[in-house]
Design a protein around this motif. Structure first.
Motif, PDB file in Angstrom:
ATOM      1  N   ALA A  10      36.478  39.188  48.166  1.00  0.00           N
ATOM      2  CA  ALA A  10      35.881  39.684  46.921  1.00  0.00           C
ATOM      3  C   ALA A  10      36.634  39.078  45.736  1.00  0.00           C
ATOM      4  O   ALA A  10      37.818  38.756  45.844  1.00  0.00           O
ATOM      5  CB  ALA A  10      35.929  41.201  46.849  1.00  0.00           C
ATOM      6  N   ILE A  11      35.915  38.931  44.630  1.00  0.00           N
ATOM      7  CA  ILE A  11      36.492  38.381  43.391  1.00  0.00           C
ATOM      8  C   ILE A  11      36.050  39.252  42.231  1.00  0.00           C
ATOM      9  O   ILE A  11      34.889  39.674  42.162  1.00  0.00           O
ATOM     10  CB  ILE A  11      36.024  36.924  43.148  1.00  0.00           C
ATOM     11  CG1 ILE A  11      36.498  36.008  44.276  1.00  0.00           C
ATOM     12  CG2 ILE A  11      36.515  36.421  41.787  1.00  0.00           C
ATOM     13  CD1 ILE A  11      35.924  34.598  44.208  1.00  0.00           C
ATOM     14  N   GLN A  12      36.994  39.510  41.322  1.00  0.00           N
ATOM     15  CA  GLN A  12      36.666  40.213  40.073  1.00  0.00           C
ATOM     16  C   GLN A  12      37.221  39.391  38.918  1.00  0.00           C
ATOM     17  O   GLN A  12      38.393  39.033  38.925  1.00  0.00           O
ATOM     18  CB  GLN A  12      37.287  41.609  40.063  1.00  0.00           C
ATOM     19  CG  GLN A  12      37.067  42.357  38.760  1.00  0.00           C
ATOM     20  CD  GLN A  12      37.596  43.765  38.835  1.00  0.00           C
ATOM     21  OE1 GLN A  12      37.085  44.578  39.605  1.00  0.00           O
ATOM     22  NE2 GLN A  12      38.617  44.060  38.041  1.00  0.00           N
ATOM     23  N   GLN A  13      36.363  39.062  37.935  1.00  0.00           N
ATOM     24  CA  GLN A  13      36.784  38.285  36.780  1.00  0.00           C
ATOM     25  C   GLN A  13      36.665  39.118  35.521  1.00  0.00           C
ATOM     26  O   GLN A  13      35.809  39.999  35.431  1.00  0.00           O
ATOM     27  CB  GLN A  13      35.942  37.025  36.638  1.00  0.00           C
ATOM     28  CG  GLN A  13      36.207  36.031  37.754  1.00  0.00           C
ATOM     29  CD  GLN A  13      35.512  34.720  37.516  1.00  0.00           C
ATOM     30  OE1 GLN A  13      34.346  34.573  37.849  1.00  0.00           O
ATOM     31  NE2 GLN A  13      36.234  33.774  36.931  1.00  0.00           N
ATOM     32  N   SER A  14      37.517  38.823  34.531  1.00  0.00           N
ATOM     33  CA  SER A  14      37.451  39.523  33.249  1.00  0.00           C
ATOM     34  C   SER A  14      36.925  38.570  32.182  1.00  0.00           C
ATOM     35  O   SER A  14      36.644  37.406  32.454  1.00  0.00           O
ATOM     36  CB  SER A  14      38.841  40.030  32.849  1.00  0.00           C
ATOM     37  OG  SER A  14      39.658  38.946  32.421  1.00  0.00           O
ATOM     38  N   GLU A  15      36.832  39.077  30.982  1.00  0.00           N
ATOM     39  CA  GLU A  15      36.367  38.281  29.849  1.00  0.00           C
ATOM     40  C   GLU A  15      37.521  37.596  29.121  1.00  0.00           C
ATOM     41  O   GLU A  15      37.306  36.867  28.173  1.00  0.00           O
ATOM     42  CB  GLU A  15      35.598  39.176  28.868  1.00  0.00           C
ATOM     43  CG  GLU A  15      34.358  39.808  29.471  1.00  0.00           C
ATOM     44  CD  GLU A  15      33.334  38.781  29.935  1.00  0.00           C
ATOM     45  OE1 GLU A  15      33.085  37.810  29.201  1.00  0.00           O
ATOM     46  OE2 GLU A  15      32.781  38.954  31.040  1.00  0.00           O
ATOM     47  N   HIS A  16      38.758  37.853  29.561  1.00  0.00           N
ATOM     48  CA  HIS A  16      39.913  37.236  28.899  1.00  0.00           C
ATOM     49  C   HIS A  16      39.846  35.719  29.032  1.00  0.00           C
ATOM     50  O   HIS A  16      39.374  35.192  30.043  1.00  0.00           O
ATOM     51  CB  HIS A  16      41.223  37.744  29.502  1.00  0.00           C
ATOM     52  CG  HIS A  16      41.460  39.197  29.272  1.00  0.00           C
ATOM     53  ND1 HIS A  16      41.731  39.719  28.042  1.00  0.00           N
ATOM     54  CD2 HIS A  16      41.445  40.243  30.127  1.00  0.00           C
ATOM     55  CE1 HIS A  16      41.885  41.027  28.140  1.00  0.00           C
ATOM     56  NE2 HIS A  16      41.703  41.375  29.400  1.00  0.00           N
ATOM     57  N   GLU A  17      40.329  35.021  28.006  1.00  0.00           N
ATOM     58  CA  GLU A  17      40.297  33.565  28.026  1.00  0.00           C
ATOM     59  C   GLU A  17      41.677  32.938  27.875  1.00  0.00           C
ATOM     60  O   GLU A  17      41.794  31.729  27.813  1.00  0.00           O
ATOM     61  CB  GLU A  17      39.360  33.053  26.930  1.00  0.00           C
ATOM     62  CG  GLU A  17      37.920  33.446  27.189  1.00  0.00           C
ATOM     63  CD  GLU A  17      36.963  32.817  26.201  1.00  0.00           C
ATOM     64  OE1 GLU A  17      37.407  32.133  25.268  1.00  0.00           O
ATOM     65  OE2 GLU A  17      35.747  33.013  26.377  1.00  0.00           O
ATOM     66  N   GLU A  18      42.730  33.777  27.790  1.00  0.00           N
ATOM     67  CA  GLU A  18      44.078  33.247  27.708  1.00  0.00           C
ATOM     68  C   GLU A  18      44.828  33.605  28.977  1.00  0.00           C
ATOM     69  O   GLU A  18      44.786  34.732  29.445  1.00  0.00           O
ATOM     70  CB  GLU A  18      44.832  33.817  26.489  1.00  0.00           C
ATOM     71  CG  GLU A  18      44.249  33.415  25.152  1.00  0.00           C
ATOM     72  CD  GLU A  18      43.124  34.332  24.703  1.00  0.00           C
ATOM     73  OE1 GLU A  18      43.143  35.527  25.064  1.00  0.00           O
ATOM     74  OE2 GLU A  18      42.211  33.850  24.011  1.00  0.00           O
ATOM     75  N   SER A  19      45.549  32.618  29.504  1.00  0.00           N
ATOM     76  CA  SER A  19      46.276  32.791  30.754  1.00  0.00           C
ATOM     77  C   SER A  19      47.779  32.784  30.496  1.00  0.00           C
ATOM     78  O   SER A  19      48.266  32.081  29.607  1.00  0.00           O
ATOM     79  CB  SER A  19      45.919  31.651  31.706  1.00  0.00           C
ATOM     80  OG  SER A  19      46.627  31.772  32.913  1.00  0.00           O
ATOM     81  N   LEU A  20      48.504  33.557  31.288  1.00  0.00           N
ATOM     82  CA  LEU A  20      49.957  33.538  31.277  1.00  0.00           C
ATOM     83  C   LEU A  20      50.411  32.502  32.297  1.00  0.00           C
ATOM     84  O   LEU A  20      50.007  32.552  33.463  1.00  0.00           O
ATOM     85  CB  LEU A  20      50.513  34.922  31.641  1.00  0.00           C
ATOM     86  CG  LEU A  20      52.024  35.096  31.565  1.00  0.00           C
ATOM     87  CD1 LEU A  20      52.519  34.941  30.115  1.00  0.00           C
ATOM     88  CD2 LEU A  20      52.422  36.472  32.103  1.00  0.00           C
ATOM     89  N   VAL A  21      51.220  31.532  31.855  1.00  0.00           N
ATOM     90  CA  VAL A  21      51.719  30.502  32.755  1.00  0.00           C
ATOM     91  C   VAL A  21      53.243  30.444  32.673  1.00  0.00           C
ATOM     92  O   VAL A  21      53.852  30.951  31.729  1.00  0.00           O
ATOM     93  CB  VAL A  21      51.123  29.104  32.453  1.00  0.00           C
ATOM     94  CG1 VAL A  21      49.613  29.117  32.653  1.00  0.00           C
ATOM     95  CG2 VAL A  21      51.497  28.624  31.071  1.00  0.00           C
TER      96      VAL A  21
END
Length: 163
Positions: free
Chosen positions: A137-148
């Motif tokens: 299963a996969i769940q995605q959000s609307e966020h567009e910034e990633s922590l790297v």
């Protein structure tokens, strides 16, 4: 012969997503912060997660046979630090809002994306275990910034909204 410290220094130049890996099952709820996660194949959807065998939660992941990869958004640096700390599992899960998908492993509700997985195979390589995981299963959000993580520090990448 390459020294371990030289290898770690070189790997610090490899930019990676910051993830919180979680599990829930007969062995309880556990989680840790990891950067060693990558796609294996899309047919069937499979990824791998590397975990140090000396981690106090290592055996719990093996016993539960499931895990979730929660890819952190830019605002999740405190959660990353919490799951990398020496706090007990119960204290770690007090940060953030958690839900479940198929396997029962904790899913961070506002993660950039979460992959809910069944552990299909475990390979021991040196100090680490490599978990080969089937994504169920996969769940995605609307966020567009990633922590790297890069050069031993947190950074943010992605779309930034201008005011």
């Amino acid at each position: 012969m390459i020294e371990a410290s030289d290898f770690r220094d070189a790997m610090a130049s490899l930019t990676t997503a910051v993830n919180v890996i979680t599990t829930q099952g007969v062995s309880g709820s556990h989680g840790f912060t990891a950067s060693a996660v990558c796609s294996v194949t899309d047919t069937p959807p499979t990824l791998l997660v590397c975990m140090n065998q000396t981690s106090r939660s290592h055996e719990h992941f093996i016993e539960n046979k499931v895990l979730s990869v929660n890819v952190l958004s830019a605002h999740h640096e405190p959660i990353s630090n919490t799951f990398a700390s020496k706090l007990c599992s119960e204290e770690r899960f007090k940060q953030g809002a958690w839900t479940q998908l198929v396997t029962g492993s904790p899913i961070l509700e506002d993660a950039l994306v979460s992959f809910d997985c069944e552990i299909e195979e475990i390979q021991r390589v040196g100090t680490h275990s490599v978990f080969i995981c089937r994504v169920v299963a996969i769940q995605q959000s609307e966020h567009e910034e990633s922590l790297v993580y890069f050069k031993r520090g947190y950074h943010q990448i992605g779309q930034v909204e201008l005011a």
